[in-house]
Design a protein around this motif. Structure first.
Motif, PDB file in Angstrom:
ATOM      1  N   PRO A 264      -0.825   7.202 -62.211  1.00 22.92           N
ATOM      2  CA  PRO A 264      -1.092   8.633 -62.033  1.00 22.92           C
ATOM      3  C   PRO A 264      -1.680   9.268 -63.289  1.00 22.92           C
ATOM      4  N   THR A 265      -2.450  10.318 -63.078  1.00 26.40           N
ATOM      5  CA  THR A 265      -3.012  11.063 -64.197  1.00 26.40           C
ATOM      6  C   THR A 265      -1.905  11.827 -64.912  1.00 26.40           C
ATOM      7  N   GLY A 266      -1.958  11.865 -66.237  1.00 22.82           N
ATOM      8  CA  GLY A 266      -0.945  12.579 -67.001  1.00 22.82           C
ATOM      9  C   GLY A 266      -0.902  12.069 -68.424  1.00 22.82           C
ATOM     10  N   LEU A 267      -0.011  12.646 -69.226  1.00 23.49           N
ATOM     11  CA  LEU A 267       0.139  12.253 -70.621  1.00 23.49           C
ATOM     12  C   LEU A 267       1.136  11.103 -70.728  1.00 23.49           C
ATOM     13  N   TYR A 268       0.709  10.012 -71.330  1.00 22.77           N
ATOM     14  CA  TYR A 268       1.554   8.829 -71.490  1.00 22.77           C
ATOM     15  C   TYR A 268       2.015   8.731 -72.942  1.00 22.77           C
ATOM     16  N   ARG A 269       3.329   8.520 -73.117  1.00 23.28           N
ATOM     17  CA  ARG A 269       3.927   8.537 -74.448  1.00 23.28           C
ATOM     18  C   ARG A 269       4.527   7.207 -74.861  1.00 23.28           C
ATOM     19  N   GLY A 277       5.459 -10.607 -69.013  1.00 25.44           N
ATOM     20  CA  GLY A 277       4.168  -9.936 -68.987  1.00 25.44           C
ATOM     21  C   GLY A 277       4.114  -8.722 -68.092  1.00 25.44           C
ATOM     22  N   ASN A 278       5.244  -8.294 -67.518  1.00 26.87           N
ATOM     23  CA  ASN A 278       5.278  -7.050 -66.756  1.00 26.87           C
ATOM     24  C   ASN A 278       5.158  -5.873 -67.723  1.00 26.87           C
ATOM     25  N   ILE A 279       4.359  -4.869 -67.348  1.00 26.23           N
ATOM     26  CA  ILE A 279       4.070  -3.736 -68.227  1.00 26.23           C
ATOM     27  C   ILE A 279       4.695  -2.478 -67.644  1.00 26.23           C
ATOM     28  N   PHE A 280       5.277  -1.653 -68.521  1.00 30.23           N
ATOM     29  CA  PHE A 280       5.905  -0.400 -68.113  1.00 30.23           C
ATOM     30  C   PHE A 280       5.299   0.739 -68.931  1.00 30.23           C
ATOM     31  N   LEU A 281       4.918   1.819 -68.257  1.00 30.48           N
ATOM     32  CA  LEU A 281       4.336   2.978 -68.914  1.00 30.48           C
ATOM     33  C   LEU A 281       5.206   4.197 -68.644  1.00 30.48           C
ATOM     34  N   GLY A 282       5.503   4.943 -69.709  1.00 26.87           N
ATOM     35  CA  GLY A 282       6.269   6.175 -69.569  1.00 26.87           C
ATOM     36  C   GLY A 282       5.368   7.378 -69.723  1.00 26.87           C
ATOM     37  N   HIS A 283       5.423   8.303 -68.754  1.00 28.94           N
ATOM     38  CA  HIS A 283       4.572   9.490 -68.802  1.00 28.94           C
ATOM     39  C   HIS A 283       5.403  10.731 -68.539  1.00 28.94           C
ATOM     40  N   ASP A 284       4.744  11.871 -68.411  1.00 29.57           N
ATOM     41  CA  ASP A 284       5.465  13.131 -68.265  1.00 29.57           C
ATOM     42  C   ASP A 284       6.081  13.310 -66.889  1.00 29.57           C
ATOM     43  N   GLY A 285       5.898  12.317 -65.994  1.00 33.87           N
ATOM     44  CA  GLY A 285       6.511  12.395 -64.679  1.00 33.87           C
ATOM     45  C   GLY A 285       7.358  11.186 -64.333  1.00 33.87           C
ATOM     46  N   GLY A 286       7.696  10.343 -65.313  1.00 29.84           N
ATOM     47  CA  GLY A 286       8.539   9.188 -65.049  1.00 29.84           C
ATOM     48  C   GLY A 286       7.969   7.897 -65.585  1.00 29.84           C
ATOM     49  N   VAL A 287       8.165   6.798 -64.840  1.00 31.67           N
ATOM     50  CA  VAL A 287       7.765   5.460 -65.282  1.00 31.67           C
ATOM     51  C   VAL A 287       6.981   4.771 -64.167  1.00 31.67           C
ATOM     52  N   VAL A 288       5.884   4.113 -64.535  1.00 32.83           N
ATOM     53  CA  VAL A 288       5.166   3.235 -63.610  1.00 32.83           C
ATOM     54  C   VAL A 288       5.199   1.829 -64.189  1.00 32.83           C
ATOM     55  N   PRO A 299       5.286   3.185 -58.953  1.00 27.16           N
ATOM     56  CA  PRO A 299       6.204   4.096 -59.647  1.00 27.16           C
ATOM     57  C   PRO A 299       7.639   3.614 -59.480  1.00 27.16           C
ATOM     58  N   LEU A 300       8.429   3.708 -60.550  1.00 28.33           N
ATOM     59  CA  LEU A 300       9.854   3.375 -60.485  1.00 28.33           C
ATOM     60  C   LEU A 300      10.621   4.676 -60.271  1.00 28.33           C
ATOM     61  N   THR A 301      10.790   5.035 -59.023  1.00 27.46           N
ATOM     62  CA  THR A 301      11.346   6.346 -58.701  1.00 27.46           C
ATOM     63  C   THR A 301      12.804   6.300 -58.261  1.00 27.46           C
ATOM     64  N   THR A 302      13.305   5.137 -57.877  1.00 34.78           N
ATOM     65  CA  THR A 302      14.666   5.067 -57.377  1.00 34.78           C
ATOM     66  C   THR A 302      15.663   5.372 -58.495  1.00 34.78           C
ATOM     67  N   GLY A 303      16.396   6.482 -58.366  1.00 31.14           N
ATOM     68  CA  GLY A 303      17.381   6.869 -59.353  1.00 31.14           C
ATOM     69  C   GLY A 303      16.816   7.489 -60.605  1.00 31.14           C
ATOM     70  N   MET A 304      15.509   7.578 -60.699  1.00 33.77           N
ATOM     71  CA  MET A 304      14.846   8.097 -61.891  1.00 33.77           C
ATOM     72  C   MET A 304      14.177   9.421 -61.562  1.00 33.77           C
ATOM     73  N   PRO A 305      14.530  10.515 -62.227  1.00 32.08           N
ATOM     74  CA  PRO A 305      13.908  11.801 -61.913  1.00 32.08           C
ATOM     75  C   PRO A 305      12.471  11.871 -62.416  1.00 32.08           C
ATOM     76  N   SER A 306      11.732  12.826 -61.880  1.00 39.25           N
ATOM     77  CA  SER A 306      10.366  13.069 -62.351  1.00 39.25           C
ATOM     78  C   SER A 306      10.456  13.901 -63.621  1.00 39.25           C
ATOM     79  N   VAL A 307      10.454  13.225 -64.772  1.00 40.54           N
ATOM     80  CA  VAL A 307      10.751  13.883 -66.041  1.00 40.54           C
ATOM     81  C   VAL A 307       9.977  13.194 -67.156  1.00 40.54           C
ATOM     82  N   ASN A 391       1.643  10.165 -56.451  1.00 41.11           N
ATOM     83  CA  ASN A 391       1.715   9.377 -57.676  1.00 41.11           C
ATOM     84  C   ASN A 391       2.833   9.795 -58.614  1.00 41.11           C
ATOM     85  N   LEU A 392       3.612  10.797 -58.244  1.00 42.38           N
ATOM     86  CA  LEU A 392       4.800  11.173 -59.003  1.00 42.38           C
ATOM     87  C   LEU A 392       6.072  10.708 -58.312  1.00 42.38           C
TER      88      LEU A 392
END
Length: 441
Positions: A264-269, A277-288, A299-307, A391-392
């Protein structure tokens, strides 16, 4: 949180806030036992609420320091070295260090190092070598600072990156992120404010500038190396576009962007990588996350808020996510990337998944037709539920929810009215869940 009164305001109850964590955490880490790989304790720095250490399974823990808490680090070899920080808000930035697993912490480890005269206001960015926790790199306002003695020597000085070094001219911009290779304390990566990356293989004596591309287009926000290859590194940038990830396989000389359909589009930190080799990205709406087997992003949304996610670490077989607003979360990576499942299926190793998506066609689809067909199979009778998510990770429409016999199934999906862009079809049945991206053009 929210309080309520049943007596015209003469008394108030806070029981509406049960299980609502609201810590604005700037940095956090966890220690995983090297033998069992299970999490033993956590540490996190929170805005206005200091730095706290928790034992796994406990809801509370002792506060290490008060005030504001920043980035943290725990030595993964035995958990003895722990670093915590206080931001540069009152004229003195602070690094607190423990060498006994957090039983006690010393005073400000930065005093006498000269770093205090070269720090910008705000939270400090620093990195600790996982192979040798006495080696720490810290981003100053104009220089990269390095200690090889865990700040024990007052002779610790800035590396020569800001002056002329072998093979390059003076580095422009100021440091925004530094990373020491997880395997080798002599390999250091440095991201700068002018969208450049520099790399050193001799612990900061000489630096080489990236050759391709000539610019990342935005400043790096996080850099990490592969757990088993110091020449391979990953970074995210401050670009709000849909392709925040860059990868190098040659010690930072050349950087490329892998396929990022579904990101998803957004700021990644933050970015983290596990040994597979699995990759995880944290952004302003959670984790992909990206499954290394098929390069599919979900998106890893189960139990994880959009934060907002401020830090990501792989510890043992767990992914640790520190958030700015909802505390810390962790997930068993083995339950994320199980055979036939990307979001927590229960397939047994070596056994077929109880549910699978065979195909989704057509894909992409047009907004005019906005119909697609999903073909899936079940190993046994079960309620099959198909929904589409944005995508969120927010459910947009329930498409199917019915008891289905075992075998292959084919259903037409009505996606009319959904906006153009990336979406996700999530199929849940027999306690397993699989996801496929779908694009509406």
């Amino acid at each position: 949180g929210i309080y309520h009164s049943e007596s015209d305001g003469s008394a108030w109850k806070a029981d509406m806030n049960t299980n609502l964590g609201t810590f604005q955490q700037v940095g956090g880490d966890a220690y995983a036992d090297p033998t069992t790989h299970e999490i033993k304790f956590f540490i996190a720095g929170a805005q206005d609420n200091g730095t706290t250490k928790w034992t796994a399974g406990k809801l509370t823990g002792p506060m290490i320091q008060g005030g504001d808490g920043g980035r943290c680090f725990i030595d993964q070899q035995n958990g003895h070295y722990i670093y915590a920080s206080y931001p540069n808000f009152l004229g003195e930035a602070v690094i607190y260090k423990s060498v006994n697993g957090g039983t006690s912490f010393g005073g400000n480890a930065l005093r006498g190092s000269g770093i205090q005269n070269d720090l910008q206001m705000g939270y400090m960015v620093y990195d600790v070598c996982e192979a040798d926790p006495t080696v720490v790199a810290m981003c100053g306002g104009s220089k990269l600072w390095l200690t090889t003695t865990a700040f024990n020597s007052p002779a610790d000085t800035a590396t020569t990156w800001a002056t002329t070094t072998t093979g390059i001219k003076k580095i422009s911009g100021y440091p925004t992120y530094a990373h020491i290779s997880k395997l080798d304390a002599t390999d250091i990566y440095l991201g700068t404010s002018n969208s450049q990356v520099y790399a050193s293989t001799d612990q900061g004596v000489d630096w080489i500038k990236m050759t391709s591309p000539t610019s990342l287009g935005s400043r790096p926000t996080w850099i990490t190396t592969a757990p088993n290859d110091p020449t391979m590194a990953y970074l995210t940038t401050a670009s709000a576009g849909g392709k925040p990830l860059w990868i190098t396989t040659d010690n930072g000389l050349n950087w490329k962007q892998p396929p990022q359909v579904g990101v998803p589009t957004g700021l990644y930190r933050a970015v983290a990588v596990d040994p597979d080799g699995n990759i995880f990205l944290g952004h302003d709406g959670g984790v992909v996350a990206m499954d290394h087997r098929d390069s599919t992003w979900v998106p890893l949304t189960t139990g994880m808020p959009s934060v907002m996610v401020t830090a990501l670490q792989v510890r043992g077989h767990y992914l640790i996510a520190t958030t700015y607003g909802r505390g810390m979360f962790y997930i068993d990576i083995k339950q994320v990337f199980t055979p036939g499942s990307v979001t927590g299926g229960v397939a047994t190793a070596g056994q077929p998944s109880p549910v699978s998506i065979e195909s989704v066609y057509p894909n992409p689809i047009t907004t005019g037709a906005a119909q697609s067909t999903i073909r899936f199979s079940l190993l046994g009778e079960s309620v099959a539920r198909v929904a589409v998510y944005d995508n969120l990770g927010r459910e947009e429409r329930l498409l199917l929810n019915e008891w289905s016999v075992k075998g292959e199934h084919e259903k037409t999906l009505d996606l009319r009215g959904l906006p153009a862009g990336q979406h996700y079809l999530m199929l849940s049945a027999a306690g397993s869940t699989v996801t496929r991206p779908i694009t509406i053009e």
